[in-house]
Scaffold this active site. Structure first.
Site, PDB file in Angstrom:
ATOM      1  N   THR A  93     -57.721   5.926 -55.814  1.00 57.47           N
ATOM      2  CA  THR A  93     -58.877   6.126 -56.755  1.00 57.47           C
ATOM      3  C   THR A  93     -60.053   7.088 -55.911  1.00 57.47           C
ATOM      4  O   THR A  93     -60.501   6.609 -54.988  1.00 57.47           O
ATOM      5  CB  THR A  93     -59.421   4.878 -57.264  1.00 57.47           C
ATOM      6  OG1 THR A  93     -58.362   4.148 -57.459  1.00 57.47           O
ATOM      7  CG2 THR A  93     -60.621   5.278 -58.193  1.00 57.47           C
ATOM      8  N   LYS A 168     -59.606   6.374 -64.643  1.00 58.33           N
ATOM      9  CA  LYS A 168     -59.765   5.467 -63.769  1.00 58.33           C
ATOM     10  C   LYS A 168     -61.198   4.869 -63.455  1.00 58.33           C
ATOM     11  O   LYS A 168     -61.323   3.695 -63.361  1.00 58.33           O
ATOM     12  CB  LYS A 168     -59.077   5.699 -62.362  1.00 58.33           C
ATOM     13  CG  LYS A 168     -59.174   4.895 -61.114  1.00 58.33           C
ATOM     14  CD  LYS A 168     -58.199   3.447 -61.479  1.00 58.33           C
ATOM     15  CE  LYS A 168     -58.116   2.632 -60.544  1.00 58.33           C
ATOM     16  NZ  LYS A 168     -57.658   1.187 -60.836  1.00 58.33           N
ATOM     17  N   LYS A 243     -67.056   1.103 -54.409  1.00 60.66           N
ATOM     18  CA  LYS A 243     -66.815   2.841 -54.197  1.00 60.66           C
ATOM     19  C   LYS A 243     -66.769   3.062 -55.643  1.00 60.66           C
ATOM     20  O   LYS A 243     -67.254   4.082 -56.093  1.00 60.66           O
ATOM     21  CB  LYS A 243     -65.537   2.978 -53.412  1.00 60.66           C
ATOM     22  CG  LYS A 243     -65.336   4.512 -53.450  1.00 60.66           C
ATOM     23  CD  LYS A 243     -63.693   4.389 -53.072  1.00 60.66           C
ATOM     24  CE  LYS A 243     -62.695   4.139 -53.663  1.00 60.66           C
ATOM     25  NZ  LYS A 243     -61.460   4.074 -53.779  1.00 60.66           N
TER      26      LYS A 243
HETATM   27  P1  NAD Z   1     -56.013  -0.380 -48.111  1.00 58.39           P
HETATM   28  O1  NAD Z   1     -57.212  -0.078 -47.374  1.00 58.39           O
HETATM   29  O2  NAD Z   1     -55.445  -1.495 -48.128  1.00 58.39           O
HETATM   30  O3  NAD Z   1     -54.841   0.858 -47.689  1.00 58.39           O
HETATM   31  C1  NAD Z   1     -55.263   2.087 -47.527  1.00 58.39           C
HETATM   32  C2  NAD Z   1     -54.357   2.558 -46.479  1.00 58.39           C
HETATM   33  O4  NAD Z   1     -54.548   3.864 -46.067  1.00 58.39           O
HETATM   34  C3  NAD Z   1     -54.615   1.722 -44.935  1.00 58.39           C
HETATM   35  O5  NAD Z   1     -53.356   1.295 -44.794  1.00 58.39           O
HETATM   36  C4  NAD Z   1     -54.888   2.754 -44.278  1.00 58.39           C
HETATM   37  O6  NAD Z   1     -54.556   2.551 -42.680  1.00 58.39           O
HETATM   38  C5  NAD Z   1     -54.341   3.929 -44.532  1.00 58.39           C
HETATM   39  N1  NAD Z   1     -55.159   5.336 -44.376  1.00 58.39           N
HETATM   40  C6  NAD Z   1     -56.650   5.715 -44.234  1.00 58.39           C
HETATM   41  N2  NAD Z   1     -56.717   6.805 -43.729  1.00 58.39           N
HETATM   42  C7  NAD Z   1     -55.349   7.275 -43.537  1.00 58.39           C
HETATM   43  C8  NAD Z   1     -54.863   8.631 -42.941  1.00 58.39           C
HETATM   44  N3  NAD Z   1     -55.686   9.456 -42.704  1.00 58.39           N
HETATM   45  N4  NAD Z   1     -53.603   8.639 -42.633  1.00 58.39           N
HETATM   46  C9  NAD Z   1     -52.661   7.684 -42.977  1.00 58.39           C
HETATM   47  N5  NAD Z   1     -53.114   6.383 -43.657  1.00 58.39           N
HETATM   48  C10 NAD Z   1     -54.398   6.194 -43.729  1.00 58.39           C
HETATM   49  O7  NAD Z   1     -56.515   0.254 -49.482  1.00 58.39           O
HETATM   50  P2  NAD Z   1     -55.619  -0.368 -50.983  1.00 58.39           P
HETATM   51  O8  NAD Z   1     -56.244  -1.518 -51.591  1.00 58.39           O
HETATM   52  O9  NAD Z   1     -54.261  -0.204 -50.879  1.00 58.39           O
HETATM   53  O10 NAD Z   1     -56.282   0.817 -52.092  1.00 58.39           O
HETATM   54  C11 NAD Z   1     -56.106   2.289 -51.661  1.00 58.39           C
HETATM   55  C12 NAD Z   1     -56.149   2.880 -53.030  1.00 58.39           C
HETATM   56  O11 NAD Z   1     -55.844   2.492 -54.153  1.00 58.39           O
HETATM   57  C13 NAD Z   1     -57.853   3.106 -53.047  1.00 58.39           C
HETATM   58  O12 NAD Z   1     -58.214   4.184 -53.514  1.00 58.39           O
HETATM   59  C14 NAD Z   1     -58.162   1.920 -54.087  1.00 58.39           C
HETATM   60  O13 NAD Z   1     -59.259   2.194 -54.747  1.00 58.39           O
HETATM   61  C15 NAD Z   1     -57.037   2.125 -55.257  1.00 58.39           C
HETATM   62  N6  NAD Z   1     -56.626   0.987 -55.773  1.00 58.39           N
HETATM   63  C16 NAD Z   1     -56.666  -0.223 -55.502  1.00 58.39           C
HETATM   64  C17 NAD Z   1     -56.153  -1.383 -55.877  1.00 58.39           C
HETATM   65  C18 NAD Z   1     -56.278  -2.800 -55.451  1.00 58.39           C
HETATM   66  O14 NAD Z   1     -56.002  -3.723 -56.247  1.00 58.39           O
HETATM   67  N7  NAD Z   1     -56.260  -3.057 -54.142  1.00 58.39           N
HETATM   68  C19 NAD Z   1     -55.971  -1.303 -57.397  1.00 58.39           C
HETATM   69  C20 NAD Z   1     -55.972  -0.033 -57.950  1.00 58.39           C
HETATM   70  C21 NAD Z   1     -56.424   1.108 -57.342  1.00 58.39           C
END
Ligand code: NAD
Length: 296
Positions: A93, A168, A243
């Site tokens: 997102t 979204k 965010k």
């Molecule tokens: P998270 O922080 O658990 O996962 C993100 C991952 O990206 C981490 O494991 C981190 O180490 C990795 N990362 C960061 N920078 C990186 C890089 N340069 N190279 C490789 N890996 C890298 O976050 P999440 O909860 O999985 O959310 C991810 C996305 O999905 C966000 O944009 C969030 O807004 C969206 N989202 C989350 C949810 C939810 O319920 N958690 C639901 C819908 C959408």
């Protein structure tokens, strides 16, 4: 089909596992060794770097925290190293501007790109029942649909590049507001001497019924899969919700749209983050509204 998956956190981990289950050969990369190990246990091949994970990939999926990481991973790894003809799908997102910027760079190099953020939380990611909101040219949509099918219950084309992110941001503004409303109602029910479990039973069958209540209940007990039953760990972090609410307010200001409840939700989540709630699931704000939040 060879798939590269970058970003295996709360969401990406479950999503990649479903691609493996559907027979995909998934090569994974994440900066976190723990996330990568978990992906390997789910059947992904861990890559030593993002560039290595991209080798031979027909589809590249990114699931990263925010626009800055997506721009960086695209600039440093995906655009220089993805095989010619690969389909690039960003499920993070992020702001509409970053999505359109990355789309412009990708298409200029001859790649097909889609912004395809998701709704459904970690339970949806694990169960393969996410809703995908896709921004891509009409002609690319069938390929995107096919690629995300093992992770999806619904795949809807929102419009051209950036439209998936617009959908979204609007969706999550509703989510942020509705979660606070549900939390306030539980806090009030408690003060009025109404048993929270009875309130859940009634509200879930009445006009207060909504996703924040019946799929993601902030009160521990009624919905066993909700983060409220595990100390609000994992799930959708407050910092991520903040965010998204900021993205909505920025977009509203630019577009001249009124979103006062979204602004109020942003203010409350900003306060909760300042009080230490940032890493907790966003439903933990119920603790603040109950006057019980101690910052841990
Ligand atoms: P998270 O922080 O658990 O996962 C993100 C991952 O990206 C981490 O494991 C981190 O180490 C990795 N990362 C960061 N920078 C990186 C890089 N340069 N190279 C490789 N890996 C890298 O976050 P999440 O909860 O999985 O959310 C991810 C996305 O999905 C966000 O944009 C969030 O807004 C969206 N989202 C989350 C949810 C939810 O319920 N958690 C639901 C819908 C959408």
């Amino acid at each position: 089909m060879k798939i590269a998956f970058i970003g295996l956190g709360n969401m990406g981990g479950g999503m990649a596992a479903n691609l493996v289950r559907a027979g995909g050969a998934v090569t994974a990369f994440d900066l976190s060794a723990a996330a990568l190990e978990k992906a390997a246990a789910a059947g992904c091949r861990p890559g030593a770097s993002a560039a290595e994970a991209l080798e031979g990939a027909a589809v590249v999926i990114t699931m990263l925290p925010a626009g800055a990481q997506v721009r960086q991973v695209y600039a440093e790894a995906v655009l220089p190293h993805a095989p010619v003809g690969a389909l690039l799908i960003d499920c993070s997102t992020i702001d509409v501007e970053s999505a359109r910027a990355v789309a412009g760079e990708a298409t200029a190099l001859g790649f097909r790109f889609a912004d395809a953020p998701v709704s459904g939380g970690i339970t949806g990611a694990e169960a393969g029942t996410l809703a995908f909101m896709v921004g891509c040219p009409e002609g690319d949509f069938a390929a995107v649909q096919e690629a995300v099918a093992p992770m999806a219950r619904t795949v809807i084309r929102a419009g051209d590049h950036g439209a998936g992110q617009a959908a979204k941001i609007c969706n999550n503004m509703v989510l942020g507001v509705s979660m606070i409303a549900v939390c306030e109602a539980f806090a009030l029910a408690e003060k009025l001497g109404l048993e929270p479990e009875r309130f859940y039973e009634i509200a879930s069958q009445s006009s207060a019924q909504c996703w924040s209540l019946t799929t993601y209940c902030p009160w521990p007990g009624p919905v066993p899969t909700a983060p409220s039953n595990r100390g609000y760990e994992g799930g959708f972090a407050t910092a991520m919700m903040l965010k998204d609410l900021k993205l909505a307010q920025e977009a509203a200001a630019k577009a001249g749209a009124a979103a006062p409840l979204g602004a109020a939700a942003e203010g409350l989540y900003a306060l909760f983050e300042r009080l230490g709630g940032g890493p907790k699931d966003f439903s933990a704000i119920v603790e603040l509204l109950r006057g019980r939040w101690r910052g841990d």
